[in-house]
Design a protein around this motif. Structure first.
Motif: not given
Length: 338
Positions: A89-90, A227-230, A232-233, A323-324
């Motif tokens: 959904k995100m 960057c990956v986390l940014y 993803w959020k 995240m994973y």
């Protein structure tokens, strides 16, 4: 006298309110503690998750390993459905993802072999692209590697987001459907090694990652992880780091097999053997294996991926674990890179 009685009644009411407030706080704290403990027990595999995954992945009987892993994933998906739906959904709420990345979520179909595979970037994607390109060449010409399989003959695609009627057709035609996952911790290191490490900012691979990072710095491994986390959020993960569970809709598509790239050679061979097609494509498999190993992977294979995480803050690792989590849980990878 009346005033004194009134004061006492006020004090009594205040005490009652205070006691009620304290009891409410105690209940809330206990509920929170229970929720945290329950969540942590799940994250840590509650012992049984970890033990079962270790048993699955250490099983030397490849046939049994693939069978039990598929059963485990289907069973465990039930407890992860709500979490995965939240992740989906995100991304669905981000119009940029739906426009640019959603169309890339698809199964690659080979009607001649009756196989359908969901390919994960940095998870054996070069092998599969090479395999399909070599599969479609019949005149013996040398093949120039292409980053896309869309130009190969006889290969089709099915979107993973609108799959129901199409997959029902595949199932009725007895297609073998499968996907391969990779240890997310190692996958991120592989991405950094291939596209960032030792490259200039003007290099095309470096520029690709910087673009996917929406302009955020990505020159160091820690910067890449942020960057990956940014992204993803924001609901905008690039295909090179989007989790397998959302990318390939692991818990919704009725895959026959779930492989791990760490055992790719033997598990691909076993999947094709069970599909009755191994003999038809033995030479193609060998060509794909030999052609798809990148020089950067060979040169850096002596460096343990864990070394890249030695100086990464704990909170970053915790965020990546969150995240994973579905990938780690379903395919039995370690919950920490260290």
């Amino acid at each position: 006298m009346d005033a004194t009685a009134g004061d006492q009644e006020t004090v009594r009411k205040k005490r009652c309110c205070l006691i009620l407030l304290i009891l409410t706080c105690v209940v809330i704290v206990n509920m929170y503690a229970f929720a945290v403990n329950h969540h942590q027990s799940f994250l840590q595999g509650d012992g049984s998750h970890v033990a079962r995954n270790v048993g699955i992945n250490q099983n030397n009987n490849i046939t049994q390993r693939l069978k039990v892993r598929a059963e485990y994933i289907r069973e465990t998906c039930h407890s992860l459905q709500q979490r995965i739906r939240q992740d989906e959904k995100m991304m669905q709420n981000n119009p940029l993802y739906m426009e640019h990345y959603e169309p890339q979520r698809r199964l690659v179909i080979d009607p001649a072999l009756k196989i359908a595979v969901c390919i994960q970037a940095k998870g054996g994607s070069v092998f599969w692209k090479t395999f399909f390109i070599h599969r479609t060449v019949s005149d013996g010409r040398e093949v120039q590697f292409n980053s896309s399989v869309t130009n190969t003959r006889g290969i089709g695609f099915i979107s993973t987001s609108s799959y129901k009627p199409q997959l029902s057709s595949l199932a009725s035609d007895q297609y073998t459907m499968f996907t391969f996952g990779r240890n997310p911790w190692n996958r991120l290191v592989s991405l950094y090694r291939q596209k960032i490490e030792g490259r200039l900012p003007t290099d095309s691979s470096y520029k690709y990652v910087r673009g996917a990072c929406l302009g955020k710095p990505c020159g160091t491994f820690h910067q890449l992880l942020r960057c990956v986390l940014y992204t993803w959020k924001l609901g905008l993960p690039d295909r090179h780091w989007e989790p397998l569970t959302t990318r390939c809709d692991v818990c919704r598509i009725p895959y026959t097999y779930f492989g791990r790239t760490e055992n790719m050679n033997e598990e691909v061979a076993e999947i094709f053997r069970q599909a009755g097609i191994e003999g038809k494509i033995a030479s193609v498999l060998d060509s794909a294996r030999n052609f798809s190993i990148r020089d950067v992977e060979v040169k850096s294979s002596k460096v343990d991926y864990k070394e890249y995480y030695r100086n990464i803050p704990k909170f970053t690792i915790n965020d990546l674990r969150e995240m994973y989590m579905a990938d780690l849980t379903l395919l039995g990878y370690p919950l920490s890179p260290l």
